[in-house]
Design a protein around this motif. Structure first.
Motif, PDB file in Angstrom:
ATOM      1  N   ALA A  21      42.845  47.548  40.654  1.00  0.00           N
ATOM      2  CA  ALA A  21      42.089  46.444  40.169  1.00  0.00           C
ATOM      3  C   ALA A  21      41.838  46.212  38.667  1.00  0.00           C
ATOM      4  CB  ALA A  21      40.954  46.346  41.058  1.00  0.00           C
ATOM      5  N   HIS A  22      41.302  47.330  38.137  1.00  0.00           N
ATOM      6  CA  HIS A  22      41.197  47.230  36.567  1.00  0.00           C
ATOM      7  C   HIS A  22      42.449  46.920  35.826  1.00  0.00           C
ATOM      8  CE1 HIS A  22      36.992  48.305  36.253  1.00  0.00           C
ATOM      9  NE2 HIS A  22      36.964  49.239  37.126  1.00  0.00           N
ATOM     10  N   TRP A  23      43.378  47.884  36.285  1.00  0.00           N
ATOM     11  CA  TRP A  23      44.815  47.477  35.764  1.00  0.00           C
ATOM     12  C   TRP A  23      45.193  45.931  35.534  1.00  0.00           C
ATOM     13  CZ3 TRP A  23      50.038  49.990  37.090  1.00  0.00           C
ATOM     14  CH2 TRP A  23      50.939  49.848  35.881  1.00  0.00           C
ATOM     15  N   TRP A  24      45.322  45.262  36.716  1.00  0.00           N
ATOM     16  CA  TRP A  24      45.555  44.131  36.616  1.00  0.00           C
ATOM     17  C   TRP A  24      44.700  43.082  35.709  1.00  0.00           C
ATOM     18  CZ3 TRP A  24      50.120  43.352  38.017  1.00  0.00           C
ATOM     19  CH2 TRP A  24      50.683  44.401  38.947  1.00  0.00           C
ATOM     20  N   THR A 375      38.556  44.835  26.864  1.00  0.00           N
ATOM     21  CA  THR A 375      37.640  45.644  27.737  1.00  0.00           C
ATOM     22  C   THR A 375      36.366  44.579  28.244  1.00  0.00           C
ATOM     23  OG1 THR A 375      36.459  46.244  25.682  1.00  0.00           O
ATOM     24  CG2 THR A 375      37.710  47.633  26.762  1.00  0.00           C
ATOM     25  N   GLN A 376      36.986  43.340  28.358  1.00  0.00           N
ATOM     26  CA  GLN A 376      35.968  42.080  28.714  1.00  0.00           C
ATOM     27  C   GLN A 376      35.576  42.382  30.301  1.00  0.00           C
ATOM     28  OE1 GLN A 376      38.918  40.983  27.252  1.00  0.00           O
ATOM     29  NE2 GLN A 376      38.514  39.602  25.797  1.00  0.00           N
ATOM     30  N   PRO A 377      34.528  41.995  30.661  1.00  0.00           N
ATOM     31  CA  PRO A 377      34.052  41.878  32.139  1.00  0.00           C
ATOM     32  C   PRO A 377      35.390  41.324  32.970  1.00  0.00           C
ATOM     33  CG  PRO A 377      32.364  40.818  30.916  1.00  0.00           C
ATOM     34  CD  PRO A 377      33.555  41.064  29.858  1.00  0.00           C
ATOM     35  N   PRO A 378      35.376  42.092  34.191  1.00  0.00           N
ATOM     36  CA  PRO A 378      34.692  42.788  34.832  1.00  0.00           C
ATOM     37  C   PRO A 378      34.942  44.623  34.204  1.00  0.00           C
ATOM     38  CG  PRO A 378      36.469  42.451  36.308  1.00  0.00           C
ATOM     39  CD  PRO A 378      36.611  41.518  35.038  1.00  0.00           C
ATOM     40  N   TYR A 379      35.469  44.642  33.488  1.00  0.00           N
ATOM     41  CA  TYR A 379      35.364  45.970  32.786  1.00  0.00           C
ATOM     42  C   TYR A 379      34.174  46.693  32.358  1.00  0.00           C
ATOM     43  CZ  TYR A 379      37.862  49.902  30.781  1.00  0.00           C
ATOM     44  OH  TYR A 379      38.551  51.258  30.485  1.00  0.00           O
TER      45      TYR A 379
END
Length: 482
Positions: A21-24, A375-379
């Protein structure tokens, strides 16, 4: 130049979903600029680009229950395949043993469903490079991954299969049975996944994958909560997005198979990942200055080997992103360069010279990308106040509330390295001492005891590929005592 081709991505297990999810999200945020940036279009498969599926606000750790809470893209209906009897329940789920996972892929209906979805995405590709497999290593999904990679290897011969074995920091270590199950799943997973993959890399912020608990990995400029999968998976995703860039770039001449072949010679199918998140540099710093500030590479091991490692390796692929690529790096006319790195005509040559000096005689490939890691949200915003919004270092914390960090420079690498011997041989030693009769429930799930002991011997043989000298005598002594 045409891009190298598409890669179909499979995510097997809950923690694999967290990392994915973070990678996408990182790929969605990385706008293509024609200068080596990454693009989700190069991935080819799972997400269909569309409006974001979640709010742009950063979720608090306590509000996140599943990876879908921070999934940044919408998925095609064929992207999700839910196993009803093993749905994630917020704890560990029910798929606890390797044999349970293997048995799922012995069900003709399940195999047919998987093959149908694979064919759908493969047919969407103009040129299929291969497959990226994100797989939970600590639970029964390691058995699922073993069967899936075996299927890919049989049906798509000649295509790259890069597999990432993922383990969360917090995984029921206080429960002795689940801890032993975790180690057994991990050992079987490494052996089977690496045998069916072009390259296999274990990834985790745990200090060790063995029986003995060790403190989790720390970073100088990230203050993450190890108990939150939302946090730890974000770190791994940033590293994954960086080390896979060489075969995902629009202008790349490399491929998945090329990356694997440069690292996995002499039977070393398992590689280790390192990353500096963020790479410590000051705003406006040119690449030679940034590199000269670090006589030792300032990266952290993300493949839990139980020890830090000596820094040596057999081969490596290194990517540096977000540091002054567009700035001229040669000295002013008439002024001698302050170092050999400053005399290099390009940033790529400067990085290569830096690596050759620190790793003499080692085969190193290097890539320099202008675009940082977004690194913008939702990061998660778990960064030190000593960072600017672009992830560069400040001399002191600001006197006002600092703005969110929108991007960071990253240095990351994949290495075939001697430190992996500690991981592989350590797992072998842990499980060699195990009284298998006490763990009948694990074997009743489908793995035969003879098969288990055979896998342990394969693990020991694999560990010998990473020996450099002194360790040879130790393993020979152990063999004589068996």
């Amino acid at each position: 130049m045409a891009m190298p081709g598409e890669a179909v991505t499979l995510q097997l297990g809950h923690y694999a979903g967290c990392v994915g999810a973070h990678w996408w999200g990182l790929q969605e945020d990385a706008s293509p600029d024609g200068k080596g940036s990454t693009s989700s279009a190069v991935q080819g498969a799972s997400p269909t680009p569309s409006p974001p599926a979640v709010s742009q606000e950063v979720p608090s750790g306590g509000s996140v229950r599943s990876w879908s809470d921070y999934l940044h893209v919408r998925l095609h209906p064929k992207s999700l395949y839910v196993i009803p009897q093993y749905m994630h329940d917020g704890d560990c789920g029910c798929l606890e043993a390797f044999g349970q996972g293997e048995s799922l892929l012995q069900d003709p209906g399940c195999v047919e469903e998987l093959e149908d979805r694979l064919h759908f995405y493969v047919e969407e590709c103009d040129y299929l490079q291969g497959f990226q497999v994100l797989c939970d290593l600590h639970n029964g999904f390691s058995g699922v991954g073993a069967k899936v990679t075996e299927l890919l290897c049989d049906e798509y011969s000649g295509k790259g299969i890069l597999t990432w074995g993922l383990t969360p920091v917090s995984s029921n270590v206080e429960d002795s049975q689940k801890n032993v199950y975790r180690v057994m799943n991990t050992a079987l997973g490494i052996v089977r996944l690496s045998s069916h993959s072009s390259l296999f890399c274990p990834l985790s912020l745990r200090g060790s994958l063995g029986v003995k608990l060790q403190p989790p990995v720390t970073f100088p400029y990230i203050d993450y909560d190890p108990s939150l999968n939302y946090h730890s998976s974000a770190v791994l995703a940033a590293a994954l997005d960086t080390v896979t860039a060489p075969y995902r770039l629009c202008a790349s001449q490399g491929s998945m198979m090329h990356l694997a072949e440069t690292l996995t010679f002499s039977g070393r199918k398992v590689v280790a990942a390192w990353a500096s998140l963020p790479f410590p540099a000051r705003r406006g710093c040119l690449l030679p200055e940034a590199l000269c500030a670090h006589p030792h590479v300032p990266w952290t091991l993300l493949s839990p080997c139980g020890e830090r490692g000596t820094g040596g390796c057999f081969a490596q692929s290194v990517v540096l992103r977000g540091i002054g690529k567009e700035s001229p790096i040669s000295s002013s006319p008439g002024k001698p360069p302050s170092s050999a790195l400053h005399a290099c005509p390009s940033s790529e040559e400067a990085l290569q010279m830096y690596l050759n000096a620190l790793f003499p005689g080692i085969f190193s490939t290097s890539h320099v990308l202008g675009q940082p890691c977004p690194t913008q949200p939702p990061y998660p915003q778990f960064f030190s106040p000593l960072l600017t919004t672009q992830g560069f270092l400040l001399d002191e914390p600001p006197h006002y509330s600092s703005a969110a960090v929108e991007s960071i420079p990253v240095l990351a690498a994949l290495q075939a390295a001697p430190v992996l011997r500690a991981l592989l041989y350590g797992l072998y030693k842990d499980l060699q001492k195990l009284n298998t009769r006490r763990w009948g429930s694990f074997f009743s799930a489908g793995v035969e005891e003879d098969e288990f002991h055979e896998a342990l011997e394969e693990l020991r043989t694999l560990s010998q590929c990473y020996e450099t000298g002194a360790e040879v005598d130790e393993s020979e002594d152990d063999a004589e005592s068996d």
